[in-house]
Design an enzyme around this catalytic site. Structure first.
Site, PDB file in Angstrom:
ATOM      1  N   GLY A  24      15.700 -11.863  17.151  1.00  0.00           N
ATOM      2  CA  GLY A  24      15.775 -10.417  16.906  1.00  0.00           C
ATOM      3  C   GLY A  24      17.182  -9.851  16.903  1.00  0.00           C
ATOM      4  O   GLY A  24      18.002 -10.178  16.049  1.00  0.00           O
ATOM      5  N   VAL A  82      16.067 -15.226  13.848  1.00  0.00           N
ATOM      6  CA  VAL A  82      15.988 -15.882  15.170  1.00  0.00           C
ATOM      7  C   VAL A  82      16.460 -14.910  16.236  1.00  0.00           C
ATOM      8  O   VAL A  82      17.570 -14.371  16.156  1.00  0.00           O
ATOM      9  CB  VAL A  82      16.868 -17.152  15.223  1.00  0.00           C
ATOM     10  CG1 VAL A  82      16.767 -17.817  16.604  1.00  0.00           C
ATOM     11  CG2 VAL A  82      16.468 -18.143  14.146  1.00  0.00           C
ATOM     12  N   ARG A 142       0.848  -1.207   0.000  1.00  0.00           N
ATOM     13  CA  ARG A 142       0.000   0.000   0.000  1.00  0.00           C
ATOM     14  C   ARG A 142       0.878   1.250   0.000  1.00  0.00           C
ATOM     15  O   ARG A 142       1.164   1.823   1.068  1.00  0.00           O
ATOM     16  CB  ARG A 142      -0.898  -0.028   1.244  1.00  0.00           C
ATOM     17  CG  ARG A 142      -1.840  -1.234   1.261  1.00  0.00           C
ATOM     18  CD  ARG A 142      -2.429  -1.485   2.618  1.00  0.00           C
ATOM     19  NE  ARG A 142      -1.422  -1.846   3.622  1.00  0.00           N
ATOM     20  CZ  ARG A 142      -1.685  -2.197   4.874  1.00  0.00           C
ATOM     21  NH1 ARG A 142      -2.924  -2.225   5.286  1.00  0.00           N
ATOM     22  NH2 ARG A 142      -0.716  -2.502   5.719  1.00  0.00           N
ATOM     23  N   GLU A 194      20.356 -13.353  10.006  1.00  0.00           N
ATOM     24  CA  GLU A 194      20.535 -13.219  11.464  1.00  0.00           C
ATOM     25  C   GLU A 194      19.235 -12.805  12.164  1.00  0.00           C
ATOM     26  O   GLU A 194      18.939 -13.269  13.277  1.00  0.00           O
ATOM     27  CB  GLU A 194      21.624 -12.179  11.745  1.00  0.00           C
ATOM     28  CG  GLU A 194      21.953 -11.964  13.198  1.00  0.00           C
ATOM     29  CD  GLU A 194      22.588 -13.190  13.838  1.00  0.00           C
ATOM     30  OE1 GLU A 194      23.699 -13.548  13.466  1.00  0.00           O
ATOM     31  OE2 GLU A 194      21.942 -13.777  14.731  1.00  0.00           O
ATOM     32  N   LYS A 253      12.111 -21.211  14.563  1.00  0.00           N
ATOM     33  CA  LYS A 253      13.439 -20.800  15.026  1.00  0.00           C
ATOM     34  C   LYS A 253      14.272 -22.022  15.436  1.00  0.00           C
ATOM     35  O   LYS A 253      15.477 -22.076  15.179  1.00  0.00           O
ATOM     36  CB  LYS A 253      13.303 -19.810  16.172  1.00  0.00           C
ATOM     37  CG  LYS A 253      12.695 -18.485  15.700  1.00  0.00           C
ATOM     38  CD  LYS A 253      12.196 -17.640  16.848  1.00  0.00           C
ATOM     39  CE  LYS A 253      11.643 -16.311  16.363  1.00  0.00           C
ATOM     40  NZ  LYS A 253      10.942 -15.554  17.406  1.00  0.00           N
ATOM     41  N   ASP A 276       6.012 -20.262  15.995  1.00  0.00           N
ATOM     42  CA  ASP A 276       7.096 -19.306  15.780  1.00  0.00           C
ATOM     43  C   ASP A 276       8.409 -19.867  16.372  1.00  0.00           C
ATOM     44  O   ASP A 276       9.453 -19.868  15.711  1.00  0.00           O
ATOM     45  CB  ASP A 276       6.729 -17.971  16.453  1.00  0.00           C
ATOM     46  CG  ASP A 276       7.867 -16.974  16.443  1.00  0.00           C
ATOM     47  OD1 ASP A 276       8.025 -16.253  15.451  1.00  0.00           O
ATOM     48  OD2 ASP A 276       8.614 -16.922  17.443  1.00  0.00           O
TER      49      ASP A 276
HETATM   50  N1  LIG Z   1       8.317  -7.352  14.009  1.00  0.00           N
HETATM   51  C1  LIG Z   1       9.282  -7.988  14.657  1.00  0.00           C
HETATM   52  O1  LIG Z   1       9.538  -7.713  15.838  1.00  0.00           O
HETATM   53  C2  LIG Z   1      10.085  -9.046  13.965  1.00  0.00           C
HETATM   54  C3  LIG Z   1      11.148  -9.666  14.663  1.00  0.00           C
HETATM   55  C4  LIG Z   1      11.928 -10.615  14.010  1.00  0.00           C
HETATM   56  C5  LIG Z   1      11.628 -10.974  12.709  1.00  0.00           C
HETATM   57  N2  LIG Z   1      10.562 -10.377  12.073  1.00  0.00           N
HETATM   58  C6  LIG Z   1      10.287 -10.796  10.709  1.00  0.00           C
HETATM   59  O2  LIG Z   1      10.435  -9.658   9.864  1.00  0.00           O
HETATM   60  C7  LIG Z   1       9.519  -9.761   8.788  1.00  0.00           C
HETATM   61  C8  LIG Z   1       8.675  -8.489   8.731  1.00  0.00           C
HETATM   62  O3  LIG Z   1       7.969  -8.315   9.935  1.00  0.00           O
HETATM   63  P1  LIG Z   1       7.242  -6.936  10.289  1.00  0.00           P
HETATM   64  O4  LIG Z   1       6.818  -7.053  11.702  1.00  0.00           O
HETATM   65  O5  LIG Z   1       8.081  -5.789   9.891  1.00  0.00           O
HETATM   66  O6  LIG Z   1       5.966  -7.016   9.328  1.00  0.00           O
HETATM   67  P2  LIG Z   1       4.924  -5.836   9.001  1.00  0.00           P
HETATM   68  O7  LIG Z   1       5.041  -4.730   9.965  1.00  0.00           O
HETATM   69  O8  LIG Z   1       3.610  -6.492   8.850  1.00  0.00           O
HETATM   70  O9  LIG Z   1       5.406  -5.300   7.570  1.00  0.00           O
HETATM   71  C9  LIG Z   1       5.268  -6.064   6.405  1.00  0.00           C
HETATM   72  C10 LIG Z   1       5.650  -5.218   5.209  1.00  0.00           C
HETATM   73  O10 LIG Z   1       5.552  -6.030   4.050  1.00  0.00           O
HETATM   74  C11 LIG Z   1       4.776  -5.364   3.077  1.00  0.00           C
HETATM   75  N3  LIG Z   1       4.057  -6.361   2.282  1.00  0.00           N
HETATM   76  C12 LIG Z   1       3.184  -7.312   2.715  1.00  0.00           C
HETATM   77  N4  LIG Z   1       2.754  -8.045   1.678  1.00  0.00           N
HETATM   78  C13 LIG Z   1       3.359  -7.554   0.577  1.00  0.00           C
HETATM   79  C14 LIG Z   1       3.310  -7.881  -0.797  1.00  0.00           C
HETATM   80  N5  LIG Z   1       2.549  -8.892  -1.242  1.00  0.00           N
HETATM   81  N6  LIG Z   1       4.066  -7.149  -1.666  1.00  0.00           N
HETATM   82  C15 LIG Z   1       4.842  -6.143  -1.228  1.00  0.00           C
HETATM   83  N7  LIG Z   1       4.926  -5.779   0.081  1.00  0.00           N
HETATM   84  C16 LIG Z   1       4.193  -6.482   0.965  1.00  0.00           C
HETATM   85  C17 LIG Z   1       3.826  -4.470   3.824  1.00  0.00           C
HETATM   86  O11 LIG Z   1       3.421  -3.426   2.971  1.00  0.00           O
HETATM   87  P3  LIG Z   1       2.456  -2.229   3.488  1.00  0.00           P
HETATM   88  O12 LIG Z   1       3.326  -1.433   4.435  1.00  0.00           O
HETATM   89  O13 LIG Z   1       2.141  -1.472   2.264  1.00  0.00           O
HETATM   90  O14 LIG Z   1       1.318  -2.891   4.149  1.00  0.00           O
HETATM   91  C18 LIG Z   1       4.722  -4.008   4.986  1.00  0.00           C
HETATM   92  O15 LIG Z   1       5.494  -2.899   4.593  1.00  0.00           O
HETATM   93  C19 LIG Z   1       8.742 -11.057   9.012  1.00  0.00           C
HETATM   94  O16 LIG Z   1       9.368 -12.101   8.324  1.00  0.00           O
HETATM   95  C20 LIG Z   1       8.869 -11.277  10.502  1.00  0.00           C
HETATM   96  O17 LIG Z   1       8.756 -12.640  10.861  1.00  0.00           O
HETATM   97  C21 LIG Z   1       9.804  -9.427  12.672  1.00  0.00           C
END
Ligand SMILES: NC(=O)c1ccc[n+]([C@@H]2O[C@H](COP(=O)([O-])OP(=O)(O)OC[C@H]3O[C@@H](n4cnc5c(N)ncnc54)[C@H](OP(=O)(O)O)[C@@H]3O)[C@@H](O)[C@H]2O)c1
Length: 458
Positions: free
Chosen positions: A150, A148, A65, A145, A221, A217
């Site tokens: 963070g 798993v 978006r 990295e 990991k 989850d």
């Molecule tokens: N959050 C954490 O604390 C954390 C910790 C460790 C690992 N991770 C990993 O990091 C990754 C991202 O997590 P997050 O928390 O940052 O997720 P998030 O906040 O939901 O962000 C997801 C992003 O991906 C974009 N997106 C989703 N579907 C898409 C598509 N089909 N085409 C293009 N863009 C798309 C979204 O776009 P829009 O902005 O336009 O919606 C958004 O910018 C995941 O693999 C998660 O497991 C997260």
């Protein structure tokens, strides 16, 4: 440099040696983690350039978006597939999550020779082998990295620092949501439902908490950790997984009575597989651990992983396991590493799967049980129950009984703690206990983990 409010030219000149051509980065996703990656890339551009030896330039960001990201201006696209194969892109940073279509995009990127940095535990746990093969074929880097624990540097130590050692066990707390819930239950005596509600209110649990509370989850990991630690491909389907929904306030109190706390553990270890052979066990479940163990002191949303290696001994890694900025720190560390490799024209270290150890089924894994039974308070009950354990070859370590026959319904609570026995023998014993006349109900079954015990490889 084109693109909205992000203008690298306005930033201070790098302090160190910066002679290489720019390393051009495409990002997939700009949410919680991606937004912080973009911020840090911009704020630390001069330092990053000095560390890499070349400017690190963001050339495109794919999101779903675009209207939500006005600050990224012309960098934005919704066509991730076209972005990852653009000829001017050197590195793809993926922070979207999930399996498809992300897997297809990352395979396209790796086949086109782009290095990939990803935080995607679900994809790596399901198809790390496919991604690694694509990276090997084209000679590109694949770093993950952030997938798993963070911010905690853990995968690089396993893959590089401990590459000369023999790891026997990796066990830890790798999910902050469940650790927050169990910590809250331990601190206040609250129920699982109340602790989950508090976690949701404070933003530690998602509206649909299943991936966290059901253990999936942590299982992803565990698969990644076991693969790296034991040079063996382990997928999420290989990981035995139980969540914390059934943990009750009574269980927490029972653990305290034994000098223990309950933690959701991811455990990866070498186990004997007969005739001198070895196998890998990877499993996730709530377990009692001694209150004196360092993992017991890991509270709230923090993560910690305990690594045991033959020569290094015991190591513990502790820190923030999630959140935008902490996770972005790990992503940027990988980005600097792969960018440096590009500047010197090489490739970084990669994981190996040469050991190809079999994964031991959960039934064969030796564990210990803590069983609480609601029993009829009459003569001969204890003997009947002990007989069931003996018949299944399970040795009892301790028995405690409460109730003296004076209760209105003549019931008592019996707690049995076993020595280690194969999981299948313990599960069969509990099933048979439930069928005994004297047993009115099996109130709870919890595993007890002796984390100090030597694993098969130590
Ligand atoms: N959050 C954490 O604390 C954390 C910790 C460790 C690992 N991770 C990993 O990091 C990754 C991202 O997590 P997050 O928390 O940052 O997720 P998030 O906040 O939901 O962000 C997801 C992003 O991906 C974009 N997106 C989703 N579907 C898409 C598509 N089909 N085409 C293009 N863009 C798309 C979204 O776009 P829009 O902005 O336009 O919606 C958004 O910018 C995941 O693999 C998660 O497991 C997260």
């Amino acid at each position: 440099m084109s693109g909205g409010g992000w203008k690298q030219a306005e930033l201070a000149e790098p302090a160190g040696w910066v002679s290489g051509a720019p390393i051009r980065v495409a990002m997939l996703g700009c949410g919680t983690v991606g937004g912080e990656v973009v911020r840090l890339l911009r704020e630390q551009a001069a330092d990053l350039a000095a560390r890499v030896g070349a400017p690190v330039e963001l050339v495109g960001v794919a999101v779903r978006r675009p209207h939500r990201h006005p600050e990224l201006g012309e960098l934005l696209t919704t066509d991730a597939s076209a972005l990852v194969t653009r000829p001017d892109v050197d590195v793809v940073v993926e922070v979207i999550g999930g399996i498809e279509p992300v897997r297809t995009w990352l395979l396209e990127a790796l086949k086109a020779g782009k290095s990939v940095v990803t935080a995607n535990k679900a994809l790596l746990a399901e198809d790390g082998a496919g991604l690694a093969e694509a990276a090997d074929s084209s000679g590109a880097d694949l770093y993950y990295e952030a997938s798993v624990a963070g911010a905690i540097p853990l995968l690089r130590p396993l893959r590089e620092s401990l590459a000369g050692d023999r790891i026997s066990r990796v066990a830890g707390i790798v999910n902050g949501t469940t650790n927050f819930i169990l910590s809250a239950m331990t601190a206040s005596g609250s129920s699982y439902a109340d602790a989950l509600e508090e976690a949701t209110r404070l933003g530690y649990a998602e509206a649909d908490p299943s991936a966290d509370v059901d253990g999936y989850d942590a299982a992803s990991k565990a698969a990644i950790l076991a693969s790296l630690a034991f040079h063996t491909r382990v997928t999420s389907a290989d990981v035995y997984c139980e969540g914390i929904r059934h943990v009750s306030a009574a269980d927490i109190a029972a653990a305290r009575g034994m000098g223990c706390v309950i933690k959701l553990l991811a455990i990866c270890e070498r186990v004997p597989a007969g005739a001198g052979a070895e196998a890998v066990s990877a499993r996730v479940y709530p377990a009692m651990i001694p209150a004196a163990h360092p993992l017991a002191a890991v509270d709230g949303a923090f993560n910690a992983v305990f690594v045991e290696a033959e020569a290094a001994g015991q190591l513990m890694f502790y820190g923030q396991g999630a959140g935008g900025a902490p996770t972005a720190s790990a992503v940027l560390g990988d980005l600097v590493a792969v960018a440096r490799n590009r500047v010197v024209g090489g490739r970084g270290s990669r994981e190996s799967a040469y050991a190809s150890l079999p994964v031991q089924p959960m039934g064969a894994v030796p564990t210990r049980y803590h069983v609480s039974l609601d029993v009829a308070d009459r003569a001969g009950v204890l003997a009947a129950i002990a007989g069931e354990f003996a018949q299944n070859g399970v040795s009892i370590a301790a028995v405690r009984q409460t109730g003296d026959g004076s209760t209105v319904d003549g019931s008592a609570r019996l707690v049995v703690v076993t020595h280690a026995a194969p999981e299948v023998a313990l599960a069969t014993t509990v099933e048979r206990l439930a069928g005994l006349d004297a047993v009115r109900g099996v109130e709870s079954v919890l595993r007890v983990e002796d984390l100090g015990r030597k694993g098969a490889g130590a």
